[in-house]
Scaffold this motif. Structure first.
Motif, PDB file in Angstrom:
ATOM      1  N   GLU A  57      78.658 -55.061   0.456  1.00  9.43           N
ATOM      2  CA  GLU A  57      79.847 -54.324   0.029  1.00  9.43           C
ATOM      3  C   GLU A  57      80.443 -53.533   1.190  1.00  9.43           C
ATOM      4  OE1 GLU A  57      81.107 -50.798  -3.106  1.00  9.43           O
ATOM      5  OE2 GLU A  57      79.348 -52.023  -3.552  1.00  9.43           O
ATOM      6  N   HIS A  58      79.593 -52.926   1.992  1.00  5.34           N
ATOM      7  CA  HIS A  58      80.047 -52.166   3.155  1.00  5.34           C
ATOM      8  C   HIS A  58      80.824 -53.071   4.115  1.00  5.34           C
ATOM      9  CE1 HIS A  58      79.840 -49.333   6.559  1.00  5.34           C
ATOM     10  NE2 HIS A  58      79.566 -50.412   7.288  1.00  5.34           N
ATOM     11  N   ALA A  99      82.279 -55.942   3.421  1.00  7.04           N
ATOM     12  CA  ALA A  99      83.505 -56.381   2.764  1.00  7.04           C
ATOM     13  C   ALA A  99      84.585 -55.293   2.831  1.00  7.04           C
ATOM     14  CB  ALA A  99      83.220 -56.758   1.314  1.00  7.04           C
ATOM     15  N   ASP A 100      84.181 -54.048   2.664  1.00  6.40           N
ATOM     16  CA  ASP A 100      85.140 -52.934   2.685  1.00  6.40           C
ATOM     17  C   ASP A 100      85.626 -52.608   4.092  1.00  6.40           C
ATOM     18  OD1 ASP A 100      84.857 -52.687  -0.047  1.00  6.40           O
ATOM     19  OD2 ASP A 100      83.568 -50.914   0.048  1.00  6.40           O
ATOM     20  N   ASN A 101      84.764 -52.770   5.095  1.00 10.25           N
ATOM     21  CA  ASN A 101      85.082 -52.319   6.453  1.00 10.25           C
ATOM     22  C   ASN A 101      85.334 -53.443   7.452  1.00 10.25           C
ATOM     23  OD1 ASN A 101      84.631 -49.288   6.216  1.00 10.25           O
ATOM     24  ND2 ASN A 101      82.740 -50.104   5.365  1.00 10.25           N
TER      25      ASN A 101
END
Length: 122
Positions: free
Chosen positions: A22-23, A25-27
């Protein structure tokens, strides 16, 4: 090394993989210090749930990271894990008392004070 510390953490603690994914994907990349906030929350959550196996694997990895010859890795653990736990906060005092020696020493530099004699620690 600093560049692969997160990859090594995920290898040793595969339960952290969804958070890491998730990290990224977000960054669009791994931002180590930002992600170590998530490592901190992951460890605290595992501790609160009583999942000692995950907590121990995380703390063992972080203890070894503090032994790294790479100052950036040591700084990552000290600032973005130990300080994020908040060693000055009495609510985490007993938990920190279960940490391996180098992590406890770092916590002590950041304001942690043991509540029990050292022979009662991990």
């Amino acid at each position: 090394m600093y560049e692969d510390v997160v990859d090594r953490f995920v290898q040793e603690v595969p339960e952290f993989t969804p958070v890491w994914q998730e990290h990224v994907a977000d960054n669009g990349e791994v931002l180590q210090h930002v992600l170590f906030w998530d490592v901190t929350m992951f460890v605290l959550d595992a501790h609160e749930r009583g999942n000692r196996k995950i907590v121990d694997r995380c703390l063992d990895f972080l203890e070894r990271a503090l032994q790294s010859t790479d100052v950036h890795v040591r700084n990552l653990v000290g600032t973005s894990f130990v300080e994020n736990v908040g060693p000055w906060d009495p609510a985490v005092r007993d938990f920190i008392g279960t940490w391996p020696p180098l992590l406890r020493e770092q916590a002590a530099r950041d304001g942690w004070q043991a509540t029990e004699a050292p022979n009662n620690m991990r």
